[in-house]
Design a protein around this motif. Structure first.
Motif, PDB file in Angstrom:
ATOM      1  N   LEU A 173     -28.520  -2.155  29.797  1.00 57.40           N
ATOM      2  CA  LEU A 173     -29.013  -3.410  29.218  1.00 57.40           C
ATOM      3  C   LEU A 173     -30.211  -3.953  30.004  1.00 57.40           C
ATOM      4  O   LEU A 173     -31.141  -4.530  29.426  1.00 57.40           O
ATOM      5  CB  LEU A 173     -27.894  -4.455  29.210  1.00 57.40           C
ATOM      6  CG  LEU A 173     -26.826  -4.320  28.124  1.00 57.40           C
ATOM      7  CD1 LEU A 173     -25.692  -5.303  28.372  1.00 57.40           C
ATOM      8  CD2 LEU A 173     -27.427  -4.538  26.734  1.00 57.40           C
ATOM      9  N   GLN A 229     -24.245  -2.241  31.969  1.00 56.45           N
ATOM     10  CA  GLN A 229     -25.082  -3.305  32.529  1.00 56.45           C
ATOM     11  C   GLN A 229     -26.463  -2.774  32.927  1.00 56.45           C
ATOM     12  O   GLN A 229     -27.495  -3.397  32.633  1.00 56.45           O
ATOM     13  CB  GLN A 229     -24.394  -3.913  33.745  1.00 56.45           C
ATOM     14  CG  GLN A 229     -25.116  -5.143  34.298  1.00 56.45           C
ATOM     15  CD  GLN A 229     -24.360  -5.771  35.440  1.00 56.45           C
ATOM     16  OE1 GLN A 229     -24.092  -5.114  36.450  1.00 56.45           O
ATOM     17  NE2 GLN A 229     -24.001  -7.040  35.297  1.00 56.45           N
ATOM     18  N   ILE A 273     -20.180  -3.196  24.944  1.00 52.97           N
ATOM     19  CA  ILE A 273     -21.473  -3.744  25.378  1.00 52.97           C
ATOM     20  C   ILE A 273     -21.427  -5.266  25.348  1.00 52.97           C
ATOM     21  O   ILE A 273     -21.927  -5.946  26.255  1.00 52.97           O
ATOM     22  CB  ILE A 273     -22.619  -3.209  24.489  1.00 52.97           C
ATOM     23  CG1 ILE A 273     -22.701  -1.676  24.561  1.00 52.97           C
ATOM     24  CG2 ILE A 273     -23.952  -3.811  24.921  1.00 52.97           C
ATOM     25  CD1 ILE A 273     -23.678  -1.067  23.578  1.00 52.97           C
ATOM     26  N   GLN A 274     -20.801  -5.794  24.285  1.00 47.70           N
ATOM     27  CA  GLN A 274     -20.683  -7.240  24.119  1.00 47.70           C
ATOM     28  C   GLN A 274     -19.962  -7.873  25.309  1.00 47.70           C
ATOM     29  O   GLN A 274     -20.377  -8.917  25.832  1.00 47.70           O
ATOM     30  CB  GLN A 274     -19.908  -7.510  22.831  1.00 47.70           C
ATOM     31  CG  GLN A 274     -20.300  -8.782  22.116  1.00 47.70           C
ATOM     32  CD  GLN A 274     -19.727  -8.822  20.708  1.00 47.70           C
ATOM     33  OE1 GLN A 274     -18.950  -7.960  20.319  1.00 47.70           O
ATOM     34  NE2 GLN A 274     -20.125  -9.821  19.942  1.00 47.70           N
ATOM     35  N   THR A 282     -23.623 -10.760  32.046  1.00 48.31           N
ATOM     36  CA  THR A 282     -24.911 -10.285  32.561  1.00 48.31           C
ATOM     37  C   THR A 282     -26.029 -11.263  32.218  1.00 48.31           C
ATOM     38  O   THR A 282     -26.108 -11.764  31.093  1.00 48.31           O
ATOM     39  CB  THR A 282     -25.256  -8.903  31.958  1.00 48.31           C
ATOM     40  OG1 THR A 282     -24.180  -8.000  32.210  1.00 48.31           O
ATOM     41  CG2 THR A 282     -26.527  -8.340  32.567  1.00 48.31           C
ATOM     42  N   TYR A 311     -22.267  -7.824  28.311  1.00 47.05           N
ATOM     43  CA  TYR A 311     -23.394  -8.750  28.078  1.00 47.05           C
ATOM     44  C   TYR A 311     -23.039 -10.182  28.475  1.00 47.05           C
ATOM     45  O   TYR A 311     -23.857 -10.916  29.053  1.00 47.05           O
ATOM     46  CB  TYR A 311     -23.796  -8.679  26.609  1.00 47.05           C
ATOM     47  CG  TYR A 311     -24.706  -9.799  26.154  1.00 47.05           C
ATOM     48  CD1 TYR A 311     -26.027  -9.878  26.587  1.00 47.05           C
ATOM     49  CD2 TYR A 311     -24.231 -10.791  25.292  1.00 47.05           C
ATOM     50  CE1 TYR A 311     -26.864 -10.911  26.168  1.00 47.05           C
ATOM     51  CE2 TYR A 311     -25.054 -11.817  24.870  1.00 47.05           C
ATOM     52  CZ  TYR A 311     -26.362 -11.887  25.303  1.00 47.05           C
ATOM     53  OH  TYR A 311     -27.178 -12.907  24.893  1.00 47.05           O
ATOM     54  N   LYS A 312     -21.797 -10.595  28.178  1.00 49.46           N
ATOM     55  CA  LYS A 312     -21.358 -11.961  28.473  1.00 49.46           C
ATOM     56  C   LYS A 312     -21.363 -12.250  29.970  1.00 49.46           C
ATOM     57  O   LYS A 312     -21.436 -13.414  30.391  1.00 49.46           O
ATOM     58  CB  LYS A 312     -19.959 -12.193  27.907  1.00 49.46           C
ATOM     59  CG  LYS A 312     -19.927 -12.237  26.380  1.00 49.46           C
ATOM     60  CD  LYS A 312     -18.499 -12.370  25.872  1.00 49.46           C
ATOM     61  CE  LYS A 312     -18.457 -12.375  24.348  1.00 49.46           C
ATOM     62  NZ  LYS A 312     -17.061 -12.452  23.828  1.00 49.46           N
ATOM     63  N   ILE A 349     -28.888 -11.713  22.721  1.00 52.27           N
ATOM     64  CA  ILE A 349     -28.545 -10.566  21.876  1.00 52.27           C
ATOM     65  C   ILE A 349     -27.467 -10.956  20.871  1.00 52.27           C
ATOM     66  O   ILE A 349     -26.454 -11.556  21.231  1.00 52.27           O
ATOM     67  CB  ILE A 349     -28.027  -9.374  22.714  1.00 52.27           C
ATOM     68  CG1 ILE A 349     -29.083  -8.900  23.720  1.00 52.27           C
ATOM     69  CG2 ILE A 349     -27.643  -8.199  21.798  1.00 52.27           C
ATOM     70  CD1 ILE A 349     -28.617  -7.757  24.614  1.00 52.27           C
ATOM     71  N   LEU A 408     -29.774 -11.894  31.318  1.00 50.62           N
ATOM     72  CA  LEU A 408     -30.907 -11.149  30.760  1.00 50.62           C
ATOM     73  C   LEU A 408     -31.978 -12.128  30.286  1.00 50.62           C
ATOM     74  O   LEU A 408     -31.660 -13.285  29.947  1.00 50.62           O
ATOM     75  CB  LEU A 408     -30.450 -10.280  29.580  1.00 50.62           C
ATOM     76  CG  LEU A 408     -29.464  -9.151  29.881  1.00 50.62           C
ATOM     77  CD1 LEU A 408     -28.933  -8.547  28.586  1.00 50.62           C
ATOM     78  CD2 LEU A 408     -30.125  -8.060  30.719  1.00 50.62           C
TER      79      LEU A 408
END
Length: 690
Positions: A138, A135, A17-18, A24, A21-22, A30, A26
């Motif tokens: 999230l 993605q 997920i990490q 994406t 996230y980098k 987080i 948002l």
């Protein structure tokens, strides 16, 4: 900008997920943390009330005023680290990124309650761990007050409480009455009863002789049968020999029937179907298959494995070509994938087929299938490849034509006696081309036959046989028996309840239940089969017709839990009914006399510390001298230490080479030896692993 703490169920998912996230964008920041599965558990009885420490029938049933959690010793550091993170940072909300299911809810919210957190919660929900799916999850977090999430959370908590109440109260009654530790559970005990029933059928079976007459008609063989009863068994040899002597030397065809049958590919895998197929083809246990599938899921190669569903949602099916295309990278599927992708009509047919795609037949998750991530350079073990290919074949098979055969049945007459033969002609192999390496059926066609055709009997033989007892359960057949537990009850309404509840246990827990029964000595493995031990037989016979023995108990309460999830039953009503049931059930068990044989002590050697005998227990090999603390665990770094290993260690020898899992996650082989009281690794070629 708002700030959130995301807590994943496992470090591997957190890292996945990490990474996404980098990349994406948002509207919030987080921070990341992770559990290691369950980090808290319901407290033991004595932690509620001191008087519950003694195993006394007078204090039963034990029903806490409120249910509290304690930190698991094995997860203490993980718990404290996350607790400190929450205290030392300001967060606007928490993201629950545990597995998307009932157990994932239980893992998160038991921690949430224990740590005393009051922050709002958002749910990260996905059945896949591909970058695209992560993605999307999230970007579309679900509010904790969403009805589906709230109901799932309540059901998870009450299932945990119910198992505590049933397991601890009934285990204590049975243990006090039986004079030794007797574990009782709402799923475990009826599962044991299934195995015991089969064991007693085998023990009490008395084989009886019977005879058959087989005639050889050169190109095929036929078996005598009684046209009135359709039975082909003859009770005594004299009658069989008499029938044989009355044959005329020729057999005339009196009936020929040919039926064309189309057999479509089976539904996609639920975890149960995957476990059964892996046991049938590869001899893998249900626990092994679940562990392997979980690993493939964490490597992003398959969708979430702990599912009861055999269907795909319509939305998923819209992009199914991406999943199929992934398999084109594997040599054995290149041609099949090419043909499937070029047949748009067949793909559309599958998308609209209720056999494979049906939103109404989904559970928490859809069927298991491969993701759109290719194996590529990922290093898979031999067993991981086996499971991946089973899932891949099942997906591809639903886009291939049906298996088409002509099934022919012929009846022949010789004198006054009749014979029957069957043959199969394959018209189109269809989807079974994917399974040719597994197909061991000897499917032979009959020659062209017409009524009144006369065939010479080359040979007639009386076959001497004995009736056989029912077969012992294997992983595959026991899982199936647990799922179809309605077969073991006569009441039609109860059968319906069991069918609706999908038997006893869940796909995610059945393997664990079987392994627990083995670990406590109630059943054992004999090759690929399960046997009931005398201990297990004694327990079931002592419990008699008590509710906890019947699969109906767990089915009824599983149905109630499902009603909570579906919003058809309130949690308050469920808890009230549960308390009444626990009180009545405990009272009934108190009136039963338990006659259980004393535990047989298995001595594996002499203690190197004090010289007393070392005995095998549930969790390891312990010195019989209570003052001596010498102990060898049965598990070490996810490896099993057998009694043979323990015997070698106690005599100063090295064990066999054992496969361990190191802290880094790497696997490696080493032998063990005792250096004083301490276990040491012995590596081949003096290689060290850390």
């Amino acid at each position: 900008m708002k700030r959130a703490l995301l807590i994943a169920e496992k470090p591997s998912l957190m890292r996945d997920i990490q990474k996404v996230y980098k990349k994406t964008t948002l509207p919030y920041e987080i921070d990341f943390s992770s559990f290691v599965g369950h980090v808290v558990e319901l407290k033991e009885p004595h932690e509620y009330k001191p008087e519950w420490k003694k195993w006394n029938l007078d204090v039963l049933p034990m029903i806490p005023e409120r249910y509290e959690f304690r930190v698991k010793k094995s997860a203490y550091k993980v718990y404290k680290d996350i607790e400190q993170t929450l205290k030392s940072n300001h967060y606007d909300f928490i993201i629950n990124a545990c597995d998307a299911g009932m157990e994932g809810e239980n893992i998160f919210y038991s921690f949430y309650k224990r740590v005393g957190c009051k922050l709002p919660v958002k749910r990260f929900w996905t059945s896949q761990t591909t970058d695209t799916a992560i993605q999307k999850a999230l970007q579309q977090l679900i509010d904790e007050n969403d009805a589906m999430i709230r109901n799932l959370r309540n059901a998870a908590m009450y299932r945990s409480v119910f198992d505590w109440l049933i397991g601890l109260n009934l285990t204590r009654v049975a243990t006090v009455k039986g004079g030794r530790i007797i574990k009782v559970g709402r799923v475990m005990t009826p599962t044991l009863a299934i195995v015991v029933k089969r064991e007693l059928e085998i023990r009490n079976f008395k084989p009886e002789p019977y005879f058959q007459i087989e005639i050889d008609l050169d190109s095929f063989k036929a078996m005598w049968f009684d046209p009135k009863t359709n039975d082909n068994k003859i009770k005594n040899k004299e009658l069989a020999e008499a029938i044989k002597s009355q044959l005329m030397g020729i057999a005339r065809v009196v009936d020929v029937k040919t039926e064309r049958k189309s057999m479509y590919a089976p539904s996609l895998h639920s975890l149960l179907e995957l476990q059964k197929e892996a046991n049938k083809f590869f001899g893998l246990t249900s626990a092994q298959t679940l562990k392997i599938a979980q690993g493939l899921y964490e490597k992003k190669l398959i969708t979430y494995p702990r599912t009861e569903s055999k269907h795909l949602p319509a939305a998923f099916a819209k992009t199914i070509e991406d999943n199929i295309r992934t398999l084109a990278n594997l040599n054995e599927y290149q041609e099949v994938v090419k043909n499937i992708l070029s047949n748009k009509k067949q793909i559309e047919y599958v998308r609209h087929s209720k056999r494979y795609v049906d939103d109404k037949k989904l559970t928490d998750h859809h069927a298991i299938t491969v993701t759109d991530v290719a194996i590529g350079k990922k290093k898979l073990t031999a067993d991981e490849l086996k499971i991946y290919h089973l899932i891949a074949r099942r997906l591809l098979s639903i886009f291939l034509p049906p298996y088409l055969i002509d099934k022919t049945a012929v009846v022949l007459q010789s004198g006054e006696h009749f014979f029957k033969a069957n043959g199969i002609s394959i018209i189109d192999k269809g989807y079974t081309v994917l399974y040719e390496s597994f197909n061991k059926k000897n499917e032979r066609p009959l020659p062209m036959l017409q009524i009144n055709m006369e065939l010479p009997i080359r040979q007639a033989e009386v076959l001497s046989k004995m009736t056989e007892p029912p077969q012992r359960y294997t992983d595959s057949t026991l899982l199936d028996a647990m799922f179809h537990a309605g077969r073991f009850v006569e009441d039609k309404e109860l059968q319906r309840i069991l069918k609706d509840a999908e038997g006893i246990g869940t796909s995610a827990t059945r393997a664990e239940i079987i392994e627990k029964l083995i670990s406590i000595g109630m059943i054992g493995r004999q090759g690929k089969s399960f046997i009931a031990t005398q201990f297990g037989i004694d327990v079931i016979e002592s419990l008699g017709n008590h509710d906890v023995v019947s699969p109906v108990l767990t089915a009824i309460w599983s149905k109630k839990l499902k009603d909570i999830v579906d919003g058809h039953l309130s949690s308050r009503q469920f808890y009230g009914e549960m308390l009444q049931f626990v009180q009545e059930t405990t009272a009934r068990l108190k009136s039963i006399e338990m006659e259980v044989a004393e535990k047989q002590t298995v001595v594996v050697g002499k203690c190197i510390k004090c010289g007393s005998s070392v005995e095998e227990g549930f969790k390891g090999y312990a010195c019989s001298n209570k003052a001596c603390k010498f102990f060898i665990s049965k598990t070490l770094m996810k490896a099993k230490i057998t009694s043979t290993d323990a015997k070698k260690l106690l005599t100063g020898k090295e064990t066999r080479e054992i496969r361990f899992t190191w802290k880094s996650g790497k696997k490696g082989k080493a032998k063990l030896k005792l250096n004083g009281e301490k276990l040491e690794f012995v590596f081949s070629q003096s290689k060290e692993q850390k």
